[in-house]
Design an enzyme around this catalytic site. Structure first.
Site, PDB file in Angstrom:
ATOM      1  N   HIS A 183      -9.657  -9.612  -6.041  1.00 15.52           N
ATOM      2  CA  HIS A 183      -9.729  -8.153  -6.191  1.00 15.52           C
ATOM      3  C   HIS A 183     -10.049  -7.847  -7.651  1.00 15.52           C
ATOM      4  O   HIS A 183      -9.947  -8.711  -8.513  1.00 15.52           O
ATOM      5  CB  HIS A 183      -8.385  -7.486  -5.847  1.00 15.52           C
ATOM      6  CG  HIS A 183      -8.057  -7.449  -4.385  1.00 15.52           C
ATOM      7  ND1 HIS A 183      -7.615  -8.551  -3.696  1.00 15.52           N
ATOM      8  CD2 HIS A 183      -8.109  -6.439  -3.481  1.00 15.52           C
ATOM      9  CE1 HIS A 183      -7.400  -8.208  -2.427  1.00 15.52           C
ATOM     10  NE2 HIS A 183      -7.706  -6.932  -2.266  1.00 15.52           N
ATOM     11  N   LYS A 195      -5.838  -5.078 -10.279  1.00 21.91           N
ATOM     12  CA  LYS A 195      -4.933  -4.965  -9.111  1.00 21.91           C
ATOM     13  C   LYS A 195      -3.623  -5.669  -9.458  1.00 21.91           C
ATOM     14  O   LYS A 195      -3.604  -6.826  -9.853  1.00 21.91           O
ATOM     15  CB  LYS A 195      -5.546  -5.592  -7.858  1.00 21.91           C
ATOM     16  CG  LYS A 195      -4.570  -5.561  -6.669  1.00 21.91           C
ATOM     17  CD  LYS A 195      -5.242  -5.933  -5.360  1.00 21.91           C
ATOM     18  CE  LYS A 195      -4.254  -6.164  -4.226  1.00 21.91           C
ATOM     19  NZ  LYS A 195      -3.406  -5.018  -3.884  1.00 21.91           N
TER      20      LYS A 195
HETATM   21  N1  LIG Z   1      -4.191   0.444   2.391  1.00 21.56           N
HETATM   22  C1  LIG Z   1      -5.437   0.193   1.967  1.00 21.56           C
HETATM   23  O1  LIG Z   1      -6.404   0.104   2.748  1.00 21.56           O
HETATM   24  C2  LIG Z   1      -5.689   0.039   0.517  1.00 21.56           C
HETATM   25  C3  LIG Z   1      -4.643  -0.030  -0.347  1.00 21.56           C
HETATM   26  N2  LIG Z   1      -4.867  -0.100  -1.671  1.00 21.56           N
HETATM   27  C4  LIG Z   1      -3.674  -0.086  -2.510  1.00 21.56           C
HETATM   28  O2  LIG Z   1      -3.541   1.185  -3.128  1.00 21.56           O
HETATM   29  C5  LIG Z   1      -2.820   1.035  -4.350  1.00 21.56           C
HETATM   30  C6  LIG Z   1      -3.597   1.719  -5.459  1.00 21.56           C
HETATM   31  O3  LIG Z   1      -4.783   1.026  -5.731  1.00 21.56           O
HETATM   32  P1  LIG Z   1      -5.855   1.590  -6.782  1.00 21.56           P
HETATM   33  O4  LIG Z   1      -6.179   2.996  -6.499  1.00 21.56           O
HETATM   34  O5  LIG Z   1      -6.940   0.596  -6.847  1.00 21.56           O
HETATM   35  O6  LIG Z   1      -4.982   1.534  -8.134  1.00 21.56           O
HETATM   36  P2  LIG Z   1      -5.176   2.394  -9.461  1.00 21.56           P
HETATM   37  O7  LIG Z   1      -4.443   1.643 -10.528  1.00 21.56           O
HETATM   38  O8  LIG Z   1      -6.610   2.738  -9.667  1.00 21.56           O
HETATM   39  O9  LIG Z   1      -4.419   3.773  -9.157  1.00 21.56           O
HETATM   40  C7  LIG Z   1      -3.041   3.892  -9.074  1.00 21.56           C
HETATM   41  C8  LIG Z   1      -2.682   5.280  -9.568  1.00 21.56           C
HETATM   42  O10 LIG Z   1      -1.308   5.492  -9.305  1.00 21.56           O
HETATM   43  C9  LIG Z   1      -0.833   6.428 -10.241  1.00 21.56           C
HETATM   44  N3  LIG Z   1       0.619   6.311 -10.350  1.00 21.56           N
HETATM   45  C10 LIG Z   1       1.349   5.347 -10.905  1.00 21.56           C
HETATM   46  N4  LIG Z   1       2.653   5.610 -10.747  1.00 21.56           N
HETATM   47  C11 LIG Z   1       2.742   6.775 -10.069  1.00 21.56           C
HETATM   48  C12 LIG Z   1       3.817   7.577  -9.602  1.00 21.56           C
HETATM   49  N5  LIG Z   1       5.093   7.234  -9.811  1.00 21.56           N
HETATM   50  N6  LIG Z   1       3.541   8.720  -8.933  1.00 21.56           N
HETATM   51  C13 LIG Z   1       2.279   9.090  -8.738  1.00 21.56           C
HETATM   52  N7  LIG Z   1       1.201   8.371  -9.168  1.00 21.56           N
HETATM   53  C14 LIG Z   1       1.445   7.222  -9.825  1.00 21.56           C
HETATM   54  C15 LIG Z   1      -1.566   6.079 -11.523  1.00 21.56           C
HETATM   55  O11 LIG Z   1      -1.827   7.306 -12.144  1.00 21.56           O
HETATM   56  P3  LIG Z   1      -1.343   7.619 -13.619  1.00 21.56           P
HETATM   57  O12 LIG Z   1      -2.006   6.587 -14.469  1.00 21.56           O
HETATM   58  O13 LIG Z   1      -1.818   8.994 -13.831  1.00 21.56           O
HETATM   59  O14 LIG Z   1       0.132   7.475 -13.582  1.00 21.56           O
HETATM   60  C16 LIG Z   1      -2.870   5.461 -11.062  1.00 21.56           C
HETATM   61  O15 LIG Z   1      -3.965   6.317 -11.283  1.00 21.56           O
HETATM   62  C17 LIG Z   1      -2.617  -0.469  -4.522  1.00 21.56           C
HETATM   63  O16 LIG Z   1      -1.353  -0.830  -4.043  1.00 21.56           O
HETATM   64  C18 LIG Z   1      -3.706  -1.073  -3.631  1.00 21.56           C
HETATM   65  O17 LIG Z   1      -3.431  -2.364  -3.195  1.00 21.56           O
HETATM   66  C19 LIG Z   1      -6.106  -0.101  -2.213  1.00 21.56           C
HETATM   67  C20 LIG Z   1      -7.191  -0.081  -1.388  1.00 21.56           C
HETATM   68  C21 LIG Z   1      -7.075  -0.008   0.044  1.00 21.56           C
HETATM   69  O1  LIG Z   2      -6.105  -3.054  -4.185  1.00 22.43           O
HETATM   70  C1  LIG Z   2      -7.097  -3.098  -3.424  1.00 22.43           C
HETATM   71  O2  LIG Z   2      -8.266  -2.896  -3.803  1.00 22.43           O
HETATM   72  C2  LIG Z   2      -6.851  -3.410  -2.014  1.00 22.43           C
HETATM   73  N1  LIG Z   2      -5.622  -3.522  -1.602  1.00 22.43           N
HETATM   74  C3  LIG Z   2      -5.205  -3.767  -0.275  1.00 22.43           C
HETATM   75  C4  LIG Z   2      -4.446  -5.066  -0.190  1.00 22.43           C
HETATM   76  O3  LIG Z   2      -3.701  -5.410  -1.127  1.00 22.43           O
HETATM   77  O4  LIG Z   2      -4.529  -5.755   0.836  1.00 22.43           O
HETATM   78  C5  LIG Z   2      -6.328  -3.686   0.719  1.00 22.43           C
HETATM   79  C6  LIG Z   2      -7.635  -4.219   0.214  1.00 22.43           C
HETATM   80  O5  LIG Z   2      -7.516  -5.598   0.043  1.00 22.43           O
HETATM   81  C7  LIG Z   2      -8.005  -3.530  -1.093  1.00 22.43           C
END
Ligand SMILES: NC(=O)C1=CN([C@@H]2O[C@H](COP(=O)(O)OP(=O)(O)OC[C@H]3O[C@@H](n4cnc5c(N)ncnc54)[C@H](OP(=O)(O)O)[C@@H]3O)[C@@H](O)[C@H]2O)C=CC1
Ligand SMILES: O=C(O)C1=N[C@H](C(=O)O)C[C@H](O)C1
Length: 309
Positions: free
Chosen positions: A192, A196
């Protein structure tokens, strides 16, 4: 609502939010609910917010951030909609206003693994249905918080329809043929984007099914996590997508080495998850309208019900 600015972060599209300008005809039984996404500041939250707007659902123009202590609000833009950032210390105040202005809302969480449980408990306490797309945390506690509060939730580490179908296939195989891979060794590699934070939640879910199929001695910590550029290129990640990809390879090898199985799912960008997120939101709205007895679901449930477009 205008929360007070304390120490605004840079705001490329700083426009005052007037929630009323987006219109709000939702009722608590709305099948096309307003959607609050936490956090629109993140990569996945931003992508999901764009998908919500594309689907014609109302995006709640407030989003939580992890910032606190002195950082309260500023604005970002999602598809032209100004969204106000709400620091952690003001999240209850913001949620009170959001619930009042957007009755029947559904919340989507794409934040960080270390705040999964706190956020789930916050949504449950507030009685708002939620899609927990964020990976990590104590998943059983997320489900328990929703159950205890009687709040509908979809909790899943993977929202992409075809990958969810693969997960479902592995679950069925595990149920139908438990022990079929007894004695086989397993290696799992996932790559990833560099920042991540945790090991792939999807990989952990697939490994759980493989254990039911007889794989022994493989721990989640044995999943090889690739976050460095060289390793990613070697795994075949296109250079353009180093900043947003999810490549997974599971290899099963028989004890004598004469048989090998390889399962791969390679995704670049985030639209597959963003579209699935909208489906999960609509699914929850339907469950709420039906007053379904079961409260907590995963994406395989959404798929099985034919609710993934
Ligand atoms: N279920 C699925 O299909 C998928 C799941 N994911 C998961 O989603 C999650 C996020 O991934 P991604 O967007 O790439 O990560 P990022 O690091 O880009 O985004 C995470 C965001 O969370 C915010 N954040 C942190 N702490 C808090 C809090 N306490 N309350 C509110 N916001 C908060 C941060 O904002 P700030 O800096 O402003 O605090 C940051 O912008 C991961 O766990 C990833 O694995 C990702 C892709 C697909
Ligand atoms: O962080 C990501 O990008 C993703 N997170 C999810 C995971 O941890 O499985 C889903 C996908 O792999 C993308």
């Amino acid at each position: 609502m205008r929360l007070q600015h304390h120490h605004p972060r840079p705001a490329p599209h700083a426009v005052a939010v007037d929630a009323a300008t987006q219109g709000n005809s939702s009722s608590s039984l709305d099948l096309r609910p307003p959607v609050m996404i936490n956090s629109c500041t993140g990569r996945m939250g931003h992508s999901a917010a764009e998908a919500v707007v594309r689907a014609g659902l109302q995006l709640v123009p407030f989003t939580l951030t992890g910032f606190s202590a002195g950082v309260a609000v500023s604005n970002i833009g999602i598809s032209g909609i100004p969204v106000e950032l709400v620091g952690k210390e003001r999240r209850q105040e913001a949620m009170d206003v959001v619930k009042d202005r957007y009755p029947g809302l559904v919340v989507v969480d794409y934040t960080m693994p270390n705040c999964v449980n706190d956020n789930a408990e916050f949504y449950a306490r507030n009685g708002v249905p939620f899609v927990m797309g964020t990976t990590g945390g104590d998943r059983a506690k997320v489900a328990a918080a929703a159950e205890a509060a009687g709040v509908y939730a979809v909790v899943a580490p993977q929202m992409g329809k075809q990958v969810v179908a693969f997960q479902a296939m592995m679950e069925v195989m595990a149920q139908q043929y438990p022990g079929v891979f007894t004695g086989y060794s397993l290696t799992v590699t996932e790559s990833h984007q560099r920042n991540k934070a945790d090991v792939s939640g999807t990989a952990k879910a697939v490994v759980a099914s493989l254990r039911q199929m007889g794989v022994e001695g493989f721990k989640d910590s044995d999943i090889r996590k690739i976050r460095d550029r060289e390793g990613q290129l070697q795994m075949g990640v296109p250079e353009d997508h180093l900043g947003g990809h999810a490549f997974h390879t599971y290899t099963l090898t028989s004890p004598d080495g004469s048989v090998q199985f390889k399962f791969k799912h390679n995704v670049v960008e985030r639209s597959i998850y963003a579209e699935g997120t909208v489906d999960a939101v609509l699914f929850l709205a339907k469950k709420r309208a039906e007053a379904a007895k079961e409260k907590v679901y995963n994406m395989v449930d959404v798929l099985l019900e034919g609710s993934l477009r």
